[in-house]
Design a protein around this motif. Structure first.
Motif, mmCIF file in Angstrom:
data_model
loop_
_atom_site.group_PDB
_atom_site.id
_atom_site.type_symbol
_atom_site.label_atom_id
_atom_site.label_comp_id
_atom_site.label_asym_id
_atom_site.label_seq_id
_atom_site.Cartn_x
_atom_site.Cartn_y
_atom_site.Cartn_z
ATOM 1 N N GLN A 87 2.044 -20.045 -4.725
ATOM 2 C CA GLN A 87 1.437 -21.343 -4.412
ATOM 3 C C GLN A 87 0.285 -21.210 -3.400
ATOM 4 O OE1 GLN A 87 2.783 -24.742 -5.829
ATOM 5 N NE2 GLN A 87 2.934 -23.041 -7.241
ATOM 6 N N CYS A 88 -0.330 -20.037 -3.399
ATOM 7 C CA CYS A 88 -1.470 -19.779 -2.503
ATOM 8 C C CYS A 88 -2.711 -19.470 -3.347
ATOM 9 C CB CYS A 88 -1.207 -18.547 -1.633
ATOM 10 S SG CYS A 88 0.085 -18.796 -0.422
ATOM 11 N N SER A 89 -3.873 -19.588 -2.724
ATOM 12 C CA SER A 89 -5.113 -19.213 -3.413
ATOM 13 C C SER A 89 -5.056 -17.739 -3.803
ATOM 14 C CB SER A 89 -6.315 -19.438 -2.500
ATOM 15 O OG SER A 89 -6.443 -20.803 -2.191
ATOM 16 N N VAL A 90 -5.673 -17.433 -4.943
ATOM 17 C CA VAL A 90 -5.680 -16.054 -5.449
ATOM 18 C C VAL A 90 -7.106 -15.701 -5.872
ATOM 19 C CG1 VAL A 90 -4.659 -14.420 -7.100
ATOM 20 C CG2 VAL A 90 -3.423 -16.516 -6.519
ATOM 21 N N GLY A 145 -18.809 -9.174 -2.820
ATOM 22 C CA GLY A 145 -18.013 -9.550 -1.663
ATOM 23 C C GLY A 145 -16.882 -8.527 -1.595
ATOM 24 N N VAL A 146 -16.573 -8.041 -0.389
ATOM 25 C CA VAL A 146 -15.575 -6.974 -0.278
ATOM 26 C C VAL A 146 -14.426 -7.427 0.631
ATOM 27 C CG1 VAL A 146 -15.205 -4.543 0.313
ATOM 28 C CG2 VAL A 146 -17.404 -5.271 -0.618
ATOM 29 N N LEU A 147 -13.216 -7.019 0.257
ATOM 30 C CA LEU A 147 -12.014 -7.527 0.919
ATOM 31 C C LEU A 147 -11.423 -6.543 1.911
ATOM 32 C CD1 LEU A 147 -10.353 -8.952 -2.306
ATOM 33 C CD2 LEU A 147 -11.398 -10.281 -0.454
ATOM 34 N N ASP A 148 -10.946 -7.090 3.003
ATOM 35 C CA ASP A 148 -10.108 -6.330 3.924
ATOM 36 C C ASP A 148 -8.691 -6.852 3.681
ATOM 37 O OD1 ASP A 148 -8.929 -5.012 5.997
ATOM 38 O OD2 ASP A 148 -9.744 -6.314 7.563
ATOM 39 N N VAL A 149 -7.773 -5.966 3.298
ATOM 40 C CA VAL A 149 -6.463 -6.439 2.826
ATOM 41 C C VAL A 149 -5.307 -5.644 3.428
ATOM 42 C CG1 VAL A 149 -7.348 -7.159 0.571
ATOM 43 C CG2 VAL A 149 -6.462 -4.842 0.846
ATOM 44 N N LYS A 150 -4.113 -6.225 3.282
ATOM 45 C CA LYS A 150 -2.900 -5.421 3.489
ATOM 46 C C LYS A 150 -2.001 -5.612 2.269
ATOM 47 C CE LYS A 150 -0.685 -8.829 6.562
ATOM 48 N NZ LYS A 150 -1.658 -9.620 7.273
ATOM 49 N N PRO A 151 -1.220 -4.573 1.912
ATOM 50 C CA PRO A 151 -0.398 -4.683 0.699
ATOM 51 C C PRO A 151 0.645 -5.790 0.830
ATOM 52 C CG PRO A 151 -0.383 -2.438 1.576
ATOM 53 C CD PRO A 151 -1.062 -3.280 2.584
ATOM 54 N N ALA A 152 0.948 -6.422 -0.280
ATOM 55 C CA ALA A 152 1.944 -7.501 -0.269
ATOM 56 C C ALA A 152 3.275 -6.943 -0.761
ATOM 57 C CB ALA A 152 1.466 -8.665 -1.112
ATOM 58 N N LEU A 171 -0.779 -6.776 -5.875
ATOM 59 C CA LEU A 171 -1.028 -7.928 -5.008
ATOM 60 C C LEU A 171 -1.284 -7.484 -3.568
ATOM 61 C CD1 LEU A 171 -1.078 -11.001 -5.418
ATOM 62 C CD2 LEU A 171 1.242 -11.064 -4.477
ATOM 63 N N PHE A 172 -2.284 -8.102 -2.937
ATOM 64 C CA PHE A 172 -2.624 -7.813 -1.540
ATOM 65 C C PHE A 172 -2.814 -9.127 -0.801
ATOM 66 C CE2 PHE A 172 -3.879 -4.166 -3.974
ATOM 67 C CZ PHE A 172 -3.564 -3.078 -3.164
ATOM 68 N N GLU A 173 -2.555 -9.072 0.496
ATOM 69 C CA GLU A 173 -2.827 -10.242 1.311
ATOM 70 C C GLU A 173 -4.181 -10.030 1.979
ATOM 71 O OE1 GLU A 173 0.771 -11.275 3.594
ATOM 72 O OE2 GLU A 173 -0.643 -12.420 4.825
ATOM 73 N N ILE A 174 -5.032 -11.014 1.915
ATOM 74 C CA ILE A 174 -6.393 -10.828 2.449
ATOM 75 C C ILE A 174 -6.424 -11.094 3.959
ATOM 76 C CG2 ILE A 174 -8.794 -11.629 2.313
ATOM 77 C CD1 ILE A 174 -8.293 -12.347 -0.622
#
Ligand code: UTP
Length: 293
Positions: free
Chosen positions: A154-157, A172-179, A187-190
């Motif tokens: 239920q979150c933006s993806v 555009g480049v993402l800084d993430v951590k694994p979910a 899946l990663f959390e941004i």
């Protein structure tokens, strides 16, 4: 009640400068890949993912997009009279493509501004954004893969793809951590994102591509985000602000993407998608084999 995504927004008001002169008097979205305009691939993907309302953000000179998805009485009548039933079916199926709505972006003030134009038509619902330039060939349509993530979180993806080397600077480049390895580690959390960084400044090799599922809060945020240099409102700026309030996931989709807004990408899409066509593939393969390359 968990939110469901029914509406898909297609920003199509850009100027298409990379494809000049072809785009001088016709929209980039209407350039055909094999026999379908670019935007139809995206609309079909949104339908296959369960969306039943398509919102196209258009601009000056984009009338032919509306005509394409509208009924063409003269053409259908002519095909009927000439008993061209197969062609009639194809033409009919396009105008049958459920509910289409159009909204104008009067000036090309950036992707964030284009998305904001759809605010009233979308309302207070989560919605999808598809950039038609990105044609994605996948066993399970890319947006459908993302819908599964949205249904669970239920979150933006945001859809993302690994891009190696200096080519990352175009995205555009993402800084993430694994979910926690969810969705097979896709899946990663941004944490954060940066628009078109220098290769040495890129926080990862995960590039943002043209598929998003967003919560409606992004509209309020975009409406209060100042326009940047050149008067443009970038979607990334809105997403950065959204990130301060809500979790956003990045999902490494499965499939093959073509950047059909770029000449080389357009050619690759044309060749590979033609090779996959039942009625064309074999003959086209034979032809290509005969070329002295
Ligand atoms: P692009 O960056 O591909 O720009 O926009 P463009 O104008 O379409 O093409 P080039 O780079 O000049 O060749 C990404 C998407 O955002 C839409 C475009 O239509 C495209 O789908 N867009 C961009 C808008 O709808 N409005 C804008 O002001 C800018």
């Amino acid at each position: 009640m968990p939110m469901k995504v029914c509406k898909a927004v297609f920003p199509a008001a850009g100027l298409g400068t990379r494809f000049l002169p072809a785009t001088k008097a016709q929209p980039k979205e209407m350039l055909p890949i094999v026999d379908k305009p670019i935007i139809q691939y995206g609309v079909e993907e949104a339908l296959a993912a369960g969306c039943d309302q398509i919102i196209i953000v258009t601009g000056r000179g984009k009338q032919s997009i509306e005509d394409h998805f509208d009924v063409s009485y003269e053409l259908e009548k002519m095909l009927e009279e000439r008993k061209k039933t197969d062609l009639l079916k194809i033409v009919h199926s396009i105008s049958d493509m459920i509910h289409m709505a159009y909204v104008r972006q009067k000036e090309a003030l950036g992707l964030g501004h284009a998305v904001l134009m759809a605010r009233e038509l979308v309302g207070q619902e989560a919605f999808a954004v598809l950039l038609a330039d990105d044609i994605i060939d996948a066993q399970e349509p890319c947006l459908k893969q993302m819908m599964r993530v949205f249904e669970e979180t239920q979150c933006s993806v945001i859809a993302t793809q690994v891009v190696e080397g200096p080519a990352i600077s175009a995205y555009g480049v993402l800084d993430v951590k694994p979910a926690d390895g969810r969705f097979d580690g896709r899946l990663f959390e941004i944490n954060s994102m940066v628009e078109k960084p220098k290769p040495e400044d890129a926080p990862s090799n995960l590039a943002i591509i043209g598929r998003y599922i967003l919560t409606p809060r992004v509209f309020e945020i975009l409406a209060s985000t100042p326009h940047g240099s050149g008067g443009e409102l970038q979607l990334t700026d809105g997403l950065m602000a959204l990130l301060r309030e809500q979790r956003i996931y990045a999902y490494v989709y499965e499939g093959r993407r073509y950047d059909a807004g770029d000449k080389l990408g357009f050619l690759k899409a044309t060749v590979e998608l033609a090779l996959k066509r039942e009625e064309l593939g074999d003959k086209f393969r034979e032809y290509l084999k005969g070329l002295k390359l």
